[in-house]
Design an enzyme around this catalytic site. Structure first.
Site, PDB file in Angstrom:
ATOM      1  CG  ASP A 123       1.927   3.636  -7.893  1.00 47.08           C
ATOM      2  OD1 ASP A 123       2.576   3.718  -7.434  1.00 47.08           O
ATOM      3  OD2 ASP A 123       1.709   3.949  -8.942  1.00 47.08           O
ATOM      4  CE1 TYR A 249      16.725  -4.761  -6.605  1.00 47.67           C
ATOM      5  CE2 TYR A 249      18.752  -5.901  -6.148  1.00 47.67           C
ATOM      6  CZ  TYR A 249      17.834  -4.995  -5.705  1.00 47.67           C
ATOM      7  OH  TYR A 249      16.988  -6.452  -4.606  1.00 47.67           O
ATOM      8  CE  LYS A 253      16.214  -3.193  -3.049  1.00 41.46           C
ATOM      9  NZ  LYS A 253      14.748  -2.975  -2.213  1.00 41.46           N
ATOM     10  CB  VAL A 281      14.648 -14.001  -0.727  1.00 42.79           C
ATOM     11  CG1 VAL A 281      14.301 -14.329   0.336  1.00 42.79           C
ATOM     12  CG2 VAL A 281      16.092 -12.815  -0.037  1.00 42.79           C
ATOM     13  CB  THR A 283      11.242 -13.569  -3.561  1.00 44.21           C
ATOM     14  OG1 THR A 283      11.477 -13.016  -4.697  1.00 44.21           O
ATOM     15  CG2 THR A 283      11.157 -13.916  -1.940  1.00 44.21           C
TER      16      THR A 283
END
Length: 322
Positions: A123, A249, A253, A281, A283
């Protein structure tokens, strides 16, 4: 990086072009390696000859990821050998999954190749878990780590008026604190010499440096004989230019980008630190994002904003990382 016009086993293929990255015999640790960009990078490094350890919290996903890396659709049909190759498949003979009669389940790799990929349960938000992960990775990697890819991350689309403190803490813990803790835990195993106050890993580094330099031609080092150690953090274009509906978010980043710049100064010249900031992307995280959006936008609509008219594939970002 070398390009080849013909396909060969072990070469990494991205959109029909086979490439070699010069990572043979390097030890690579990848967080978030059980899916998405991390998984694609793990497969690229492994095919290039690196020893790869993927770190994740879900053991089931971890075993599925290992099977996907080696090209097996069913993780129950393959047994990965131990560090010393002590198991029923030992001896260097090609390992095969049972598979179907058409041969789709066969694994065209030797035991030595299977021994180069590992899943480590960990983790990234817990310091002790990060330290233990690198202790295990170093055991598989001849007591050293050459490359760390911080790909573990989470995304949440929620406007500021709906964001809670718990939401903020969760995103920052994984995306920022997790990146920082992994770099701190990894550093002793990357240092070219032991440094006081950085534990057993740094002390082992002092003993191993001479051996590493002697074998520089086999581990992708430069002509100077110095090992090439690097850390690659996965940021986002949202951390540079911002984006709609996901302020925390974007902030997380952005913090990763700034952290990368600061550590590139602090850790030079021994360790290179870089950040890859992709756009959207394709994913599993994007699939979750689209599901949460409940049809308000589609993947095709997202791709329309890019010059190529589509979003990137995970293997394309992996190519940049490698």
């Amino acid at each position: 990086m070398r390009f080849r016009n013909v396909q060969k086993q072990g070469a990494v293929k991205v959109r029909g072009l086979c490439m070699e990255y010069g990572c043979k015999d390097k030890t690579v640790v990848i967080t978030g390696g059980t899916s998405g960009i991390g998984l694609a990078a793990a497969r690229a490094f492994w095919l290039d000859g690196a020893r790869v350890c993927i770190i994740g919290r879900d053991r089931v996903k971890g075993m599925k990821a290992l099977a996907e890396i080696v090209g097996c659709k069913n993780p129950e049909e393959i047994v990965f050998p131990g560090a010393n190759g002590i198991n029923s498949a030992a001896g260097g003979k090609p390992a095969e999954a049972k598979g179907s009669s058409n041969g789709a389940g066969k694994i065209p790799f030797s035991v030595q190749m299977l021994r180069r990929v590992r899943y480590i349960h960990g983790d990234v938000t817990k310091p002790e878990s990060c330290r233990m992960a690198f202790l295990v990775a170093a055991c598989y990697g001849k007591n050293r780590v050459d490359v760390l890819v911080n790909s573990a991350g989470i995304y949440q689309e929620k406007r500021i008026e709906k964001m809670t403190v718990a939401d903020y803490n969760h995103i920052m813990d994984v995306n920022v604190k997790g990146t920082l803790l992994m770099i701190k835990a990894c550093r002793p195993y990357m240092l070219p010499h032991g440094e006081e106050g950085f534990g057993a890993g740094a002390q082992r580094g002092a003993v191993l440096e001479a051996e590493v330099n002697k074998s520089a031609g086999n581990n992708g080092s430069g002509s100077s004989g110095k090992r090439d150690r690097c850390i690659i953090n996965i940021g986002s274009d949202a951390g540079i230019g911002g984006n709609y509906g996901c302020p925390v978010y974007c902030a997380s980043k952005g913090a990763v980008v700034s952290l990368t710049k600061a550590l590139a100064l602090d850790l030079a010249p021994d360790i290179r630190v870089n950040c890859v900031c992709p756009g959207d992307v394709d994913t599993p995280m994007l699939a979750d994002q689209l599901k949460a959006a409940e049809g308000s936008y589609t993947k095709e609509e997202m791709g329309g904003g890019y010059p190529l008219g589509r979003i990137a594939g995970a293997e394309e970002v992996a190519h940049v990382i490698c």
